[in-house]
Design a protein around this motif. Sequence first.
Motif, PDB file in Angstrom:
ATOM      1  N   ILE B  29     -33.762 -61.877  87.969  1.00 24.47           N
ATOM      2  CA  ILE B  29     -32.367 -62.320  88.004  1.00 24.47           C
ATOM      3  C   ILE B  29     -31.686 -62.028  86.673  1.00 24.47           C
ATOM      4  CG2 ILE B  29     -30.893 -64.368  87.998  1.00 24.47           C
ATOM      5  CD1 ILE B  29     -32.494 -65.409  90.317  1.00 24.47           C
ATOM      6  N   VAL B  30     -32.407 -62.340  85.580  1.00 24.71           N
ATOM      7  CA  VAL B  30     -31.851 -62.044  84.256  1.00 24.71           C
ATOM      8  C   VAL B  30     -31.604 -60.548  84.136  1.00 24.71           C
ATOM      9  CG1 VAL B  30     -32.316 -62.095  81.788  1.00 24.71           C
ATOM     10  CG2 VAL B  30     -32.879 -64.078  83.211  1.00 24.71           C
ATOM     11  N   LEU B  31     -32.563 -59.738  84.623  1.00 20.17           N
ATOM     12  CA  LEU B  31     -32.416 -58.280  84.563  1.00 20.17           C
ATOM     13  C   LEU B  31     -31.172 -57.825  85.318  1.00 20.17           C
ATOM     14  CD1 LEU B  31     -36.045 -56.859  84.896  1.00 20.17           C
ATOM     15  CD2 LEU B  31     -34.529 -56.879  82.902  1.00 20.17           C
ATOM     16  N   VAL B  32     -30.942 -58.407  86.500  1.00 23.81           N
ATOM     17  CA  VAL B  32     -29.775 -58.024  87.298  1.00 23.81           C
ATOM     18  C   VAL B  32     -28.501 -58.279  86.490  1.00 23.81           C
ATOM     19  CG1 VAL B  32     -28.373 -58.703  89.288  1.00 23.81           C
ATOM     20  CG2 VAL B  32     -30.807 -58.279  89.572  1.00 23.81           C
ATOM     21  N   PHE B  33     -28.477 -59.469  85.851  1.00 21.09           N
ATOM     22  CA  PHE B  33     -27.275 -59.780  85.061  1.00 21.09           C
ATOM     23  C   PHE B  33     -27.132 -58.825  83.876  1.00 21.09           C
ATOM     24  CE2 PHE B  33     -27.188 -63.606  87.533  1.00 21.09           C
ATOM     25  CZ  PHE B  33     -25.853 -63.973  87.526  1.00 21.09           C
ATOM     26  N   LEU B  34     -28.263 -58.512  83.229  1.00 21.71           N
ATOM     27  CA  LEU B  34     -28.217 -57.634  82.053  1.00 21.71           C
ATOM     28  C   LEU B  34     -27.806 -56.215  82.425  1.00 21.71           C
ATOM     29  CD1 LEU B  34     -31.309 -58.741  79.922  1.00 21.71           C
ATOM     30  CD2 LEU B  34     -28.883 -59.190  79.507  1.00 21.71           C
ATOM     31  N   LEU B  35     -28.337 -55.736  83.557  1.00 27.24           N
ATOM     32  CA  LEU B  35     -28.063 -54.360  83.986  1.00 27.24           C
ATOM     33  C   LEU B  35     -26.567 -54.102  84.162  1.00 27.24           C
ATOM     34  CD1 LEU B  35     -30.782 -53.285  86.589  1.00 27.24           C
ATOM     35  CD2 LEU B  35     -30.314 -52.344  84.332  1.00 27.24           C
ATOM     36  N   ALA B  36     -25.860 -55.163  84.544  1.00 27.01           N
ATOM     37  CA  ALA B  36     -24.425 -55.009  84.784  1.00 27.01           C
ATOM     38  C   ALA B  36     -23.689 -54.577  83.515  1.00 27.01           C
ATOM     39  CB  ALA B  36     -23.847 -56.303  85.315  1.00 27.01           C
ATOM     40  N   PHE B  37     -24.331 -54.772  82.371  1.00 32.40           N
ATOM     41  CA  PHE B  37     -23.671 -54.421  81.102  1.00 32.40           C
ATOM     42  C   PHE B  37     -24.220 -53.133  80.493  1.00 32.40           C
ATOM     43  CE2 PHE B  37     -23.226 -58.961  81.715  1.00 32.40           C
ATOM     44  CZ  PHE B  37     -21.869 -59.135  81.506  1.00 32.40           C
ATOM     45  N   LYS B  38     -24.994 -52.371  81.283  1.00 32.16           N
ATOM     46  CA  LYS B  38     -25.545 -51.112  80.791  1.00 32.16           C
ATOM     47  C   LYS B  38     -24.696 -49.949  81.303  1.00 32.16           C
ATOM     48  CE  LYS B  38     -29.441 -50.922  78.805  1.00 32.16           C
ATOM     49  NZ  LYS B  38     -29.543 -50.798  77.332  1.00 32.16           N
ATOM     50  N   PRO B  39     -24.556 -48.890  80.486  1.00 31.37           N
ATOM     51  CA  PRO B  39     -23.866 -47.692  80.974  1.00 31.37           C
ATOM     52  C   PRO B  39     -24.794 -46.864  81.871  1.00 31.37           C
ATOM     53  CG  PRO B  39     -24.544 -47.386  78.718  1.00 31.37           C
ATOM     54  CD  PRO B  39     -24.980 -48.759  79.091  1.00 31.37           C
ATOM     55  N   VAL B  40     -24.223 -45.960  82.654  1.00 28.64           N
ATOM     56  CA  VAL B  40     -25.004 -45.089  83.535  1.00 28.64           C
ATOM     57  C   VAL B  40     -25.113 -43.730  82.869  1.00 28.64           C
ATOM     58  CG1 VAL B  40     -25.291 -44.646  85.980  1.00 28.64           C
ATOM     59  CG2 VAL B  40     -23.341 -46.002  85.175  1.00 28.64           C
ATOM     60  N   ASP B  41     -26.238 -43.081  83.035  1.00 24.92           N
ATOM     61  CA  ASP B  41     -26.274 -41.693  82.568  1.00 24.92           C
ATOM     62  C   ASP B  41     -26.059 -40.758  83.759  1.00 24.92           C
ATOM     63  OD1 ASP B  41     -28.603 -41.391  83.937  1.00 24.92           O
ATOM     64  OD2 ASP B  41     -29.905 -41.322  82.160  1.00 24.92           O
ATOM     65  N   ALA B  42     -25.973 -39.482  83.514  1.00 32.15           N
ATOM     66  CA  ALA B  42     -25.565 -38.517  84.535  1.00 32.15           C
ATOM     67  C   ALA B  42     -26.581 -38.386  85.661  1.00 32.15           C
ATOM     68  CB  ALA B  42     -25.323 -37.142  83.901  1.00 32.15           C
ATOM     69  N   TYR B  43     -27.847 -38.770  85.388  1.00 32.21           N
ATOM     70  CA  TYR B  43     -28.887 -38.547  86.401  1.00 32.21           C
ATOM     71  C   TYR B  43     -29.208 -39.810  87.198  1.00 32.21           C
ATOM     72  CZ  TYR B  43     -29.191 -34.716  83.167  1.00 32.21           C
ATOM     73  OH  TYR B  43     -28.865 -33.670  82.357  1.00 32.21           O
TER      74      TYR B  43
END
Lengths: 398, 290
Positions: B29-43
């Motif tokens: 759950i913490v990971l899900v929340f954290l992922l929302a603040f990560k940028p995406v790379d092209a791949y």
Amino acid sequence: MGEFLRFENITKRYGQNTVLDNVTLEIQAGEVFSLLGPSGCGKTTLLRICGGFEPPDEGRVILDGVDITNVPANRRAVRTVFQNYALFPHLSVWENIAFGLKATGQDAKTILEKVPKYLELVQLTGYEHRKPGQLSGGQRQRVAIARALINRPKVLLLDEPLAALDLKLRQRMLIELDTIHDDVGITFLFVTHDQQEAMSISDHIAVLRNGRVEQVGTPTELYEAPRTSFVAAFIGDTNFFEGTVETIEGDYCTLNIDGFPEIQLFNDKKVHCGEKIHVSIRPEKFFISAVRPELTDAKTNLLHGKVEEVIYVGPHTRYWVRVQDWRVSVVQQHHGYGLDERRIKWDDEVWLWFGADNAYMLEHYAEVDEQLLALPDLEPEELEAVVEGGTQEVGAAE
Amino acid sequence: MKSWLRNISNWIIGAPSFVWLVVFYAIPIVLVFLLAFKPVDAYGGLGEGWTLKTILDLRNPSYPAIIWRTFWQGIVSTTVCVAVAIPISYQLARMNSRWKNVILLLIIVPFWTNFLVRIYAWRVFLHADGIFKKLLVAIGLIEDSTTLLYNQWAVLVVMIYTYIPFAILPIYASAEKFDFSLIDAAKDLGASSFYAFRRVFLPVISKGIWTAVMVVLIPAFGAYLIPDLVGGPSSELVGDKIAQRVFIDRNLPHASALSALLMLAVFLPMLLGKWLNHLRRRRQAREGRI
């Protein structure tokens, strides 16, 4: 104060099983009336019919002159204290007691006025915020009583209200119930299998057995003048004797009991010569002595026997005395200082005597009932086995 | 047993479930929340550093309608499921045990068939050439041109169908333990059947009802297979969008942001409810009315 609550020819069947068979009872206003009997005798069913939880198959219930047989439970001026109390677990003591007022749409002012009064009546002031789960058994019962009384019912039904309590608490609650009854003056209909409970609280008792009324009377009447061997054995201890009527003189007759000298007996049943009858003699009606007594009253019967068993229980001693083929149970109160008294021991030859007025003729006798005497202080289920199973061995099932 | 010993043994007994919850529940759950603040790379992987871009992307103009639909469908299906489950459980709990077991079995039997198969069965059932449609046309309730499938109503009906057993089981479990002499007691005190039901039965089994609400509401909010299979393009739910972001766009942060939104949508009202309830009790206690 006349007849107030009346059960008229009530019959109730569950399938093949007739639980109540043509029961008619009259209950006076303001009295404590007990339905007494072993479990399975129909007493709880009768209570449920009175509460409106079950309709009778036949017969009517009349309360204060009105036929309430078909009135639903929530419209009857009858309240119940259930065996398990059935307190609402999600509500506090206050809300439990106020429930009946709220359910019948009384205003907040009445509720605020009445609830503290009833809390006080059952001595629970200060406990109003507790949940039923935080109360002791006795306190829960008092909540149940206050909750039932707050709507001022015409009749309060109590379904084995003391069965879930331990002995000491039971005795205290019994006194408390009696006090509450005196305070509120409401008619109590009390269901119990415990004859002592019924005897100590009731104005009248109906002894029920297998769905029939065995006898109705005051505690004294039931104890001193039981109609049947069942009542005699169920209420207190007794001795049963079978004999043949020999002669009749005025109000008295003489009875020939196998192995006894001639017995004189008060003839209240108007029996005839040659008739076979059963009599019940309570253990405490006998006098016992190691020396032959000088009897002054001619209407006294004297027996001679041998002590088989002695049980000393403090205030009195219980003896079993062999008189020919009979084993007679005798209870002797200690009036003197126990250590000084000359004690009667096993195998002593003793004299027993009792007044002609103290033996009571039974209208009906069944051998099954004698088993009740041999098995004192039974649990309801065990009693049921004896009462219904007749000859079946108690406890053999375990 | 000494108290420190008992403490230790309690820890030992509790440890496996604690570890399980932390590893498979709290951390993800913490990971899900954290992922929302990560940028995406092209791949389709994750970029370096942190960004608020994904959160701002949630202002996508197509989202409000989808979110709104997810909400009302979730709430309606939960309400219907619970409303149907309460009387069923009440009756079940009062039945004698033979019939009770038969009916419980009937409620559980559909679970023995695969979930997908059951949804396909609904497709066949509601299909333009299906019996149900033909029957309705024959009675004259609908036109031949009406489509029963591929709209939000079909999604709702299938969702209710799917979740009703999940609502019945916890409510039944509570109702089964309910002491029905309490109903007798309430009536004895002058309550009508309805009053007794509302003021005694419902509050006492409220734990089961809330469990049912949670058990239905959460998967209903997250549903994506049902709208995918029986819904049309205009009946997409948030769950569909999350699936699309993961499988098609390979944009995990965006999917995480949507998931987090859903989680908060369930969690925050729950907290609010608890808090209001707490305030109400405090007020009552002050007035001495509990």
